[in-house]
Scaffold this motif. Structure first.
Motif, PDB file in Angstrom:
ATOM      1  N   LEU A 167     -11.405 -10.759  -6.105  1.00 46.67           N
ATOM      2  CA  LEU A 167     -10.068 -10.477  -6.602  1.00 46.67           C
ATOM      3  C   LEU A 167      -9.263  -9.788  -5.511  1.00 46.67           C
ATOM      4  O   LEU A 167      -9.673  -8.743  -4.999  1.00 46.67           O
ATOM      5  N   VAL A 168      -8.152 -10.402  -5.132  1.00 43.37           N
ATOM      6  CA  VAL A 168      -7.280  -9.851  -4.099  1.00 43.37           C
ATOM      7  C   VAL A 168      -5.959  -9.468  -4.754  1.00 43.37           C
ATOM      8  O   VAL A 168      -5.234 -10.329  -5.242  1.00 43.37           O
ATOM      9  N   LEU A 169      -5.665  -8.165  -4.735  1.00 45.62           N
ATOM     10  CA  LEU A 169      -4.442  -7.643  -5.345  1.00 45.62           C
ATOM     11  C   LEU A 169      -3.596  -6.907  -4.302  1.00 45.62           C
ATOM     12  O   LEU A 169      -2.844  -5.998  -4.638  1.00 45.62           O
ATOM     13  N   ASP A 170      -3.723  -7.313  -3.045  1.00 43.78           N
ATOM     14  CA  ASP A 170      -2.993  -6.675  -1.950  1.00 43.78           C
ATOM     15  C   ASP A 170      -1.494  -6.651  -2.227  1.00 43.78           C
ATOM     16  O   ASP A 170      -0.926  -7.621  -2.734  1.00 43.78           O
ATOM     17  N   ASN A 171      -0.879  -5.519  -1.888  1.00 37.82           N
ATOM     18  CA  ASN A 171       0.567  -5.308  -1.993  1.00 37.82           C
ATOM     19  C   ASN A 171       1.095  -5.245  -3.424  1.00 37.82           C
ATOM     20  O   ASN A 171       2.305  -5.200  -3.619  1.00 37.82           O
ATOM     21  N   CYS A 172       0.223  -5.262  -4.432  1.00 38.46           N
ATOM     22  CA  CYS A 172       0.654  -5.001  -5.806  1.00 38.46           C
ATOM     23  C   CYS A 172       0.842  -3.492  -5.917  1.00 38.46           C
ATOM     24  O   CYS A 172       0.152  -2.726  -5.277  1.00 38.46           O
ATOM     25  N   GLY A 206      -1.565   5.573 -10.234  1.00 37.93           N
ATOM     26  CA  GLY A 206      -2.939   5.418  -9.775  1.00 37.93           C
ATOM     27  C   GLY A 206      -3.738   4.329 -10.451  1.00 37.93           C
ATOM     28  O   GLY A 206      -4.929   4.200 -10.244  1.00 37.93           O
ATOM     29  N   LYS A 207      -3.083   3.537 -11.277  1.00 41.30           N
ATOM     30  CA  LYS A 207      -3.778   2.465 -11.984  1.00 41.30           C
ATOM     31  C   LYS A 207      -3.214   1.111 -11.566  1.00 41.30           C
ATOM     32  O   LYS A 207      -2.016   0.965 -11.346  1.00 41.30           O
ATOM     33  N   SER A 256      -5.580   7.901  -5.166  1.00 38.57           N
ATOM     34  CA  SER A 256      -6.896   8.291  -5.644  1.00 38.57           C
ATOM     35  C   SER A 256      -7.668   7.047  -6.087  1.00 38.57           C
ATOM     36  O   SER A 256      -7.066   6.019  -6.422  1.00 38.57           O
ATOM     37  N   VAL A 257      -8.998   7.165  -6.121  1.00 37.13           N
ATOM     38  CA  VAL A 257      -9.824   6.070  -6.629  1.00 37.13           C
ATOM     39  C   VAL A 257     -10.359   6.404  -8.031  1.00 37.13           C
ATOM     40  O   VAL A 257     -11.150   5.654  -8.582  1.00 37.13           O
ATOM     41  N   SER A 258      -9.903   7.504  -8.585  1.00 38.13           N
ATOM     42  CA  SER A 258     -10.442   7.980  -9.865  1.00 38.13           C
ATOM     43  C   SER A 258     -10.198   7.013 -11.027  1.00 38.13           C
ATOM     44  O   SER A 258     -10.955   7.018 -11.990  1.00 38.13           O
TER      45      SER A 258
END
Length: 158
Positions: free
Chosen positions: A29-34, A39-40, A63-65
């Motif tokens: 899954l590539v969501l680049d530039n979205c 943080g979600k 964050s990656v939380s």
């Protein structure tokens, strides 16, 4: 009016069922530039149970939380975000992670990288263009003595 409402609800459930079936089959899954919102990443859920590669380059994460638990994920691209810490959740949420790209983030202190040692399967860590790579002995602190993981940063030519 009630009949139309029931029909709309039934159609909505069909769409949800299709999305669930689709998310189960997705491996990359590539969501680049979205853009992330608070943080979600909308639509990125734990329903992607077979996901092995996820790219979230330049999505504005701090964050990656809020990443979902993705037990089969092996490669995670997080470059060009604004992540400055909170990496402790990765070992719990992504237990099989082998490759992590954090280049171009706001990582400044060695202590922020400490939780990455809990990623038992991590083989490759990219910290290119992160301030932490300017610190003396950062490579020794990240790699450890007997690890065979590959760490790249400022001092390497790609």
């Amino acid at each position: 009016a009630l009949l139309q409402k029931k029909k709309r609800i039934k159609e909505s459930w069909k769409k949800i069922d299709l999305l669930t079936k689709t998310s189960i089959s997705v491996r990359e899954l590539v969501l680049d530039n979205c853009r992330s919102i608070e943080g979600k990443i909308e639509g990125l859920t734990a329903e992607f149970v077979n996901l092995e590669f996820l790219s979230l380059i330049n999505v504005g994460l701090i964050s990656v939380s809020n990443l979902p638990k993705l037990a089969k994920l092996k490669k995670l691209e997080l470059s060009d975000n604004r992540i400055s810490g909170g990496l402790d959740v990765l070992a719990e949420k992504l237990p099989h992670l082998t490759h992590l790209n954090l280049s171009g983030n706001k990582l400044k202190d060695l202590s922020t990288l400490e939780p990455l040692k809990k990623l038992d399967n991590l083989k490759s860590l990219d910290l290119f263009n992160c301030e932490v790579t300017n610190l003396n002995d950062y490579r020794d602190s990240v790699e450890g003595e007997d690890d065979d993981e590959e760490v790249s940063g400022e001092d390497e030519v790609k």
